[in-house]
Motif scaffolding. Structure first.
Motif, PDB file in Angstrom:
ATOM      1  N   GLY A 104       0.576  -1.245   0.352  1.00 42.03           N
ATOM      2  CA  GLY A 104       0.149  -0.867   0.153  1.00 42.03           C
ATOM      3  C   GLY A 104       1.041   1.115   0.329  1.00 42.03           C
ATOM      4  O   GLY A 104       1.552   1.597  -0.704  1.00 42.03           O
ATOM      5  N   ASP A 105       0.337   2.288   0.722  1.00 38.74           N
ATOM      6  CA  ASP A 105       0.491   3.475   0.356  1.00 38.74           C
ATOM      7  C   ASP A 105       1.587   3.379   1.444  1.00 38.74           C
ATOM      8  O   ASP A 105       1.523   3.674   2.989  1.00 38.74           O
TER       9      ASP A 105
ATOM     10  N   ALA B  98       3.016   6.291   2.895  1.00 39.73           N
ATOM     11  CA  ALA B  98       3.064   7.419   4.203  1.00 39.73           C
ATOM     12  C   ALA B  98       1.959   6.922   4.975  1.00 39.73           C
ATOM     13  O   ALA B  98       1.988   7.309   5.775  1.00 39.73           O
ATOM     14  N   ARG B  99       1.119   5.866   4.480  1.00 32.07           N
ATOM     15  CA  ARG B  99      -0.018   5.737   5.753  1.00 32.07           C
ATOM     16  C   ARG B  99       0.585   4.748   6.408  1.00 32.07           C
ATOM     17  O   ARG B  99       0.332   5.166   7.445  1.00 32.07           O
TER      18      ARG B  99
END
Length: 403
Positions: free
Chosen positions: A274-275, A277-278
């Motif tokens: 996934g991301d 940054a998350r």
């Protein structure tokens, strides 16, 4: 080769000339220690196993994705044939999608999922496995079928079994093999489970990477037999190991020196995370100055390439990505994460989760430095009922992950 643009009716003569040149080049490079392998290289028509492939386009698109150009005999005869007999890996499939070479278009990015491995590495793998006349061999990863053909030419088709997880890939490889007169045992199968119907084997050679040694491979190898596998992981660290199987079902052997990598077995491939940054937003730990930076194992050097494999054993479920001045380390299994951020010459690390990922990485790096920064061939892998352990006389044991 004919200096004219080239025609398909010149193919047999042009290919024979290029095969001789390839064999001479590999001999000069010290790759062909066994004369029987040179004869195989000079006989096996690699172009029949690579009717189409992709070559780098030399630029990126507007989104920064690399471009890959399809190459076939119809599009560019000389480029196709020259590449087929070059010592290069030829990408034949992206993202598990079989191309239609009659109408293939330029690709924008994508993940290579099948290829025809460069001939020097194919021969090196067979030679490093210490294959000799009369050996019954299992190849994991038929791919385009070229390496299978070399083994058939060297040993005889009746002593070669090859498995491939992708049925479409195997169909094409089978057609090419049979057209050349090679009739090995072929099967659609997950190489992590070997292939019991043809066991036991004297040699098992994997043309893909595994996170650990699949137990089925040891069970299917005769006592005294050998297994050559590339170990890989989610940090893209790789090391080859040559194991000898004992009567008691254990196995032991050295890591081999060098910087060889293979695509992962599909069941051992890294999951999407996934991301980044998350993940970074979840980190609550305080910042500190790290003892080591990611450059230790991300630099474009042979030592960094080999060190990346050792680092990987400390955080086997972690993946990394560098975006701008920040390197993210993400573990989808434990939910742990770390960020390393550079500000000029200074770095700061922050960690959170059940595992302190960068602490574990630094422990391995400290031990590696204290041991004098040994090469991979100074390590041995032992596989037994208690697990799979890398050992070096001056370092703590390193345990391989087991899924």
């Amino acid at each position: 080769m004919n200096s004219s643009p080239g025609r398909l009716d010149d193919l047999d003569a042009d290919a024979a000339e290029l095969r001789e040149q390839l064999g001479a080049s590999l001999l000069a490079d010290g790759v062909l220690g066994d004369p029987a392998w040179r004869k195989a290289v000079e006989r096996v028509p690699r172009h029949l196993f690579t009717p189409g492939f992709y070559l780098p386009g030399g630029e990126r698109d507007a989104y920064g994705l690399p471009l890959w150009e399809p190459v076939t005999a119809v599009r560019d005869y000389q480029r196709w044939l020259s590449a087929a007999y070059s010592d290069a890996t030829l990408i034949t499939q992206f993202d598990g999608t079989e191309p239609d070479w009659a109408s293939a278009a330029v690709r924008h990015g994508g993940v290579p999922t099948s290829s025809s491995t460069l001939p020097s590495l194919v021969v090196r793998m067979w030679d490093d496995a210490e294959i000799d006349d009369g050996h019954h061999v299992l190849e994991i990863g038929t791919g385009a079928g070229y390496s299978t053909a070399l083994a058939c030419d060297r040993l005889g088709s009746g002593l070669v079994t090859s498995v491939e997880v992708d049925a479409r890939r195997l169909d094409q490889a089978a057609d090419s093999l049979y057209s050349c007169g090679y009739v090995p045992s072929l099967a659609v199968a997950d190489g992590a489970y070997g292939y019991w119907p043809e066991a036991p084997y004297d040699r098992i050679v994997a043309a893909c990477s595994f996170r650990h040694i699949p137990p089925a491979l040891i069970a299917q190898t005769r006592p005294g037999g050998k297994i050559l596998v590339t170990l890989g992981g989610w940090l893209h660290g790789y090391a080859r190991v040559l194991l000898t199987v004992s009567e008691d079902g254990t196995a032991d052997g050295p890591l081999l020196d060098g910087t060889v990598s293979f695509m992962p077995a599909r069941t051992h491939a890294a999951p999407a995370f996934g991301d980044p940054a998350r993940w970074a937003a979840r980190i609550t730990g305080a910042a500190r100055t790290p003892r080591h930076t990611p450059e230790r194992f991300s630099a474009p050097t042979d030592q960094a390439f080999q060190l990346r494999y050792l680092v990987q054993t400390a955080v086997p479920n972690a993946q990394t990505i560098a975006l701008g001045d920040t390197t993210y380390l993400v573990d989808v299994v434990s939910g742990s994460a770390a960020t390393l951020t550079r500000d000029g010459d200074r770095w700061q690390v922050r960690e959170s989760g059940a595992l302190k990922l960068w602490d574990r990485v630094e422990d391995v790096l400290d031990a590696y430095d204290a041991a004098g920064r040994p090469r991979l061939d100074a390590f041995r892998l032992h596989v037994g009922p208690d697990g799979q352990t890398l050992r070096h006389p001056q370092m703590p044991p390193l345990t391989l992950p087991f899924d």
